[in-house]
Design an enzyme around this catalytic site. Sequence first.
Site, PDB file in Angstrom:
ATOM      1  N   LYS A 157       0.832  -1.199   0.000  1.00 44.53           N
ATOM      2  CA  LYS A 157       0.000   0.000   0.000  1.00 44.53           C
ATOM      3  C   LYS A 157       0.869   1.252   0.000  1.00 44.53           C
ATOM      4  O   LYS A 157       0.647   2.181  -0.783  1.00 44.53           O
ATOM      5  CB  LYS A 157      -0.906  -0.029   1.236  1.00 44.53           C
ATOM      6  N   ARG A 187      -3.088   3.063   8.753  1.00 43.51           N
ATOM      7  CA  ARG A 187      -3.473   1.903   7.946  1.00 43.51           C
ATOM      8  C   ARG A 187      -2.361   0.868   7.881  1.00 43.51           C
ATOM      9  O   ARG A 187      -1.184   1.213   7.827  1.00 43.51           O
ATOM     10  CB  ARG A 187      -3.797   2.347   6.512  1.00 43.51           C
ATOM     11  N   GLY A 212      -8.161  -6.972   4.225  1.00 40.98           N
ATOM     12  CA  GLY A 212      -9.022  -7.008   5.408  1.00 40.98           C
ATOM     13  C   GLY A 212      -8.486  -7.814   6.570  1.00 40.98           C
ATOM     14  O   GLY A 212      -9.182  -8.007   7.562  1.00 40.98           O
ATOM     15  N   ARG A 252      -3.341  -1.291  -6.362  1.00 38.18           N
ATOM     16  CA  ARG A 252      -2.386  -2.399  -6.421  1.00 38.18           C
ATOM     17  C   ARG A 252      -2.715  -3.220  -7.660  1.00 38.18           C
ATOM     18  O   ARG A 252      -3.829  -3.128  -8.190  1.00 38.18           O
ATOM     19  CB  ARG A 252      -2.468  -3.270  -5.178  1.00 38.18           C
ATOM     20  N   HIS A 296     -16.406  -8.728   0.624  1.00 43.49           N
ATOM     21  CA  HIS A 296     -15.353  -9.492   1.279  1.00 43.49           C
ATOM     22  C   HIS A 296     -15.310 -10.924   0.761  1.00 43.49           C
ATOM     23  O   HIS A 296     -14.252 -11.448   0.405  1.00 43.49           O
ATOM     24  CB  HIS A 296     -15.587  -9.475   2.791  1.00 43.49           C
ATOM     25  N   CYS A 304      12.146 -37.287  -8.689  1.00 46.67           N
ATOM     26  CA  CYS A 304      10.917 -38.043  -8.891  1.00 46.67           C
ATOM     27  C   CYS A 304       9.988 -37.983  -7.692  1.00 46.67           C
ATOM     28  O   CYS A 304       8.997 -38.673  -7.636  1.00 46.67           O
ATOM     29  CB  CYS A 304      11.235 -39.492  -9.245  1.00 46.67           C
ATOM     30  N   TYR A 346      15.673 -32.720 -15.252  1.00 49.77           N
ATOM     31  CA  TYR A 346      14.217 -32.869 -15.358  1.00 49.77           C
ATOM     32  C   TYR A 346      13.584 -33.024 -13.994  1.00 49.77           C
ATOM     33  O   TYR A 346      14.251 -33.335 -13.006  1.00 49.77           O
ATOM     34  CB  TYR A 346      13.852 -34.070 -16.242  1.00 49.77           C
TER      35      TYR A 346
HETATM   36  P1  ADP Z   1      -7.418  -2.441   3.778  1.00 50.91           P
HETATM   37  O1  ADP Z   1      -5.982  -2.759   3.715  1.00 50.91           O
HETATM   38  O2  ADP Z   1      -8.199  -3.447   4.540  1.00 50.91           O
HETATM   39  O3  ADP Z   1      -7.964  -2.125   2.426  1.00 50.91           O
HETATM   40  P2  ADP Z   1      -7.277   0.379   4.303  1.00 50.91           P
HETATM   41  O4  ADP Z   1      -6.092   0.837   5.038  1.00 50.91           O
HETATM   42  O5  ADP Z   1      -7.240   0.558   2.843  1.00 50.91           O
HETATM   43  O6  ADP Z   1      -7.575  -1.119   4.677  1.00 50.91           O
HETATM   44  O7  ADP Z   1      -8.462   1.215   4.926  1.00 50.91           O
HETATM   45  C1  ADP Z   1      -9.745   0.792   5.238  1.00 50.91           C
HETATM   46  C2  ADP Z   1     -10.763   1.716   4.589  1.00 50.91           C
HETATM   47  O8  ADP Z   1     -10.587   3.070   5.018  1.00 50.91           O
HETATM   48  C3  ADP Z   1     -10.664   1.738   3.087  1.00 50.91           C
HETATM   49  O9  ADP Z   1     -11.959   1.785   2.555  1.00 50.91           O
HETATM   50  C4  ADP Z   1      -9.937   3.019   2.798  1.00 50.91           C
HETATM   51  O10 ADP Z   1     -10.241   3.505   1.529  1.00 50.91           O
HETATM   52  C5  ADP Z   1     -10.416   3.923   3.913  1.00 50.91           C
HETATM   53  N1  ADP Z   1      -9.423   4.937   4.253  1.00 50.91           N
HETATM   54  C6  ADP Z   1      -8.161   4.701   4.673  1.00 50.91           C
HETATM   55  N2  ADP Z   1      -7.502   5.860   4.839  1.00 50.91           N
HETATM   56  C7  ADP Z   1      -8.347   6.862   4.531  1.00 50.91           C
HETATM   57  C8  ADP Z   1      -8.237   8.282   4.482  1.00 50.91           C
HETATM   58  N3  ADP Z   1      -7.100   8.907   4.795  1.00 50.91           N
HETATM   59  N4  ADP Z   1      -9.307   8.985   4.126  1.00 50.91           N
HETATM   60  C9  ADP Z   1     -10.466   8.359   3.793  1.00 50.91           C
HETATM   61  N5  ADP Z   1     -10.648   7.025   3.795  1.00 50.91           N
HETATM   62  C10 ADP Z   1      -9.588   6.270   4.160  1.00 50.91           C
HETATM   63 MG    MG Z   2      -7.817  -0.749   1.335  1.00 54.14          MG
END
Ligand code: ADP
Ligand code: MG
Length: 900
Positions: A22, A91, A100, A335, A451, A852, A872
């Site tokens: 990320k 995050r 998730g 990603r 999910h 094998c 092989y």
């Molecule tokens: P995951 O890795 O599970 O996707 P994220 O870190 O992306 O978790 O965040 C969870 C949720 O919060 C996602 O929907 C993301 O878009 C939202 N989010 C994260 N950071 C921000 C931010 N700075 N402003 C608004 N929404 C955010």
């Molecule tokens: Mg996310």
Amino acid sequence: MTKFVYALSEGNKDLKDLLGGKGANLAEMHNMGLPVPPSFTITTEACKAYLAEGAEPPEMAAQIDEHVEKIEQEIGKKLGDPNDPLLVSVRSGAKFSMPGMMETVLNIGLNDKSVEGLAAVTGNPRFAYDSYRRLLQMFGKTVLDIDGEKFESVLDEAKDAKGTKNDLDLDVDDLKKIVERFKAIIAEEHDTPFPQEPKEQLLEAVRAVFRSWNSERAVLYRRQERIPTDLGTAVNVCTMVFGNLGQTSGTGVAFTRDPASGHQGVYGDYLQNAQGEDVVAGIRNTMSLADMEGVDKAAYDELMGIMATLEGHYKDLCDIEFTVQDNKLWMLQTRVGKRTAEAAFKIACQLVDEGSISEAEALQRVNGDQLVQLMFPRFDESAPKEKIGKGMNASPGAAVGELCFNSPKAAELAAQGRKVILARRETNPDDLVGMIAAQGILTSRGGKTSHAAVVARGMGKTCVCGAEELLIDVNAETMTLPDGTVMKAGEVVSINGTTGDVFKGEVAVVDPPVVQYFEGTLSESEIEQDELVHAVHRLMTIADKQRALKVRANADTGEDALRARRFGAQGIGLCRTEHMFLGDRRPLVEKLILAETPQEKQAALDALAPKQKGDFVEILEAMDGLPVTIRLLDPPLHEFLPAQSELIAQHAMAQARGMDLKEDQKKIMAAVERMHEQNPMLGLRGVRLGLVIAGLFEMQAQAILEATAERKKAGGDPQPEIMIPLVAAVQELEIMKDAIRKVAVEVSEKTGVDLTQVPIGTMIELPRAAITAGEIAEAAEFFSFGTNDLTQTTWGFSRDDVEGSFFSNYIERGIFGVSPFETLDQGGVGKLVEIAAKSGRETRPGLHLGVCGEHGGDPASVHFFNAIGLDYVSCSPFRVPVARLEAGRASGTEEGSDFR
Ligand code: ADP
Ligand code: MG
Ligand code: MG
């Protein structure tokens, strides 16, 4: 001083090890000039240090402060400012995407004062208190480990009191009350109140994200996906942007191509007036991304432009999280997106056709695990079936099983060997254990980005989601059909993840087109017309052209050999001979074992020889023109005699009736007693049998050589190789080799066909053999690594005894990441293979080397065998295409030429 915090401008997409996927991709998007909220990333190194020491590195906090200040300057707001506060999210983000599985906390920086400031500057108190209650909820659950249900039930009560199911119907007064109740829950459950100081909130949240690396579901997910346990997660601190400011705001997810079919188009979901995971949590119905055009054309158009830019830049399918704040678009994540196996093959070829990647790169975009999925059976279209519903075709495949509405129970049933379909209204990360255990997943809510859909696709598991006509009640454990019929747990359903159809009862399955292709039953035009089959054909052709490693099959019968050949095997790497001693031949083997005189023994051997010869003729014919490595008898002899317990029981029964055993039964009993071994796998087997039971290996060699002569006389091109198992010392091999050479001379004279050049080699499956391979190569004309036995003898454990008993414990504790029987243990067993390969070739340059064991069909192991220069691998016929594909990928130098 170690640098633990990176600004966006200091990162890029290749720094995933350090910044997580990320963080690396946020940096990349920032550097491409895309609208990313000001952010910074705390490295995986900091996480690893925290997890090892129980505390973060001392210099980390100051580095965070420094970067917070930079953001404050950039946007002109201050963290904790009571009038106009800067808010951030904290995050998680590891090297490999774990959707998730770890934690995120939004709206850090709010407290009793700044919530008022936020209400005032935005003129939107409802929004301010909605954001605050979200912070309290996420902080309570994630940082303070308070049961999330406690918060959820307060929300549910408030909605019930209003007579609504929609969170948008809660007004500012409701939210203020909820905030007070959330604070009370925290004070009660946690002794100390919710921290009002934003810096403290921030640091605590960072630590909690570090810890979430080791949460139960994250550990389980890594095991399932074979992600190493020691990578740690990075932490991204991002300026909040608000999708919950009203109808001109919203949040969404998007794919640049359909992750199920690979086709280009507009795929995704959008939800107005929402924040964070509201989109995928299924709390309200989302609109399709295409419909977003109607509510916010400017943001939509910009998003479409960015999606095209991202595809062009990453040259692959991307998935995206975005938020619109007051009509302004912000990119929150991208990603290279997870996709189905089918989409992976199609997209790889589409990208070649679009001119964005080379053929060699396309090969790196698919892998053997995906190919395996394409070879799973499909529902038979002509089979009778009763359709009861239809949902989204979220993850393809055909799954049949009994309904189960509860994840732990699904895991329990699966452990008993039962096949279940996990049926849930929608899934959440706690359902992972059930999703892993189930044959397939069925939900009544949620779309292709829910999910259930995302995780199932990642795991390659069949999933139908959002089958809304089916009323799933997880508490009552029932599923009510549109006609009112109620299905209970335990009743069988069949789900088709390729079409979204759901059927009552079991539907018959057939081979999918990809298997028909490998079987050779499709015509050229049929291959051309099926986009998937054509893609598989193209990529297999590239792999075959590119690979150095050959692929053979393990096959014991003519039938298996023919199938292996159709699947592209270049010979047989292991033809076992033990089954040739079973069935109606067992009495002959008994005679051989019980023989008291050389004459009796010879008579038994003479009776076995012609039958053996017939087997070999069949296999050599099926593999005409290709090498066939035949292993002489390997298992302990008592495996061919009745079990001791059975004989004892018979004896006791006879005695009870006042009788005695018959003469030959007595003899067998005595023999079984005589031959009883404490550890048969380390007892009289392999070459030891050949040495102890005079004439046994000679008889087998004679059968092989006579079969060869017969095939030659019939105009064939038989290429047998005689392989001696379980050799530990060169002397064992020398004695057997001399004996077999003598047989070869005799058979040559008798048949008039020269058989003295048939290669005689050995298996390397004991540590001593590997260590003394230089000496063994003086006698051996080829080596074949029996990596299953070599793993057992190197680790000193027997597969049958340990895999079911304590392996899960070992994997949990990180002693190994995956079973060494599935993927070769490169550091230990692999080292022995490497030593043996090198010293074998020092003695005998060009010595032919193969594998094998089952590892020959395992992607990661194939890459290793290729890297150390083996000739092989040999695997089960069905895995041959996988090994071909992976061998091709292993020879590539492109990015991603590892096995993932
Ligand atoms: P995951 O890795 O599970 O996707 P994220 O870190 O992306 O978790 O965040 C969870 C949720 O919060 C996602 O929907 C993301 O878009 C939202 N989010 C994260 N950071 C921000 C931010 N700075 N402003 C608004 N929404 C955010
Ligand atoms: Mg996310
Ligand atoms: Mg063996």
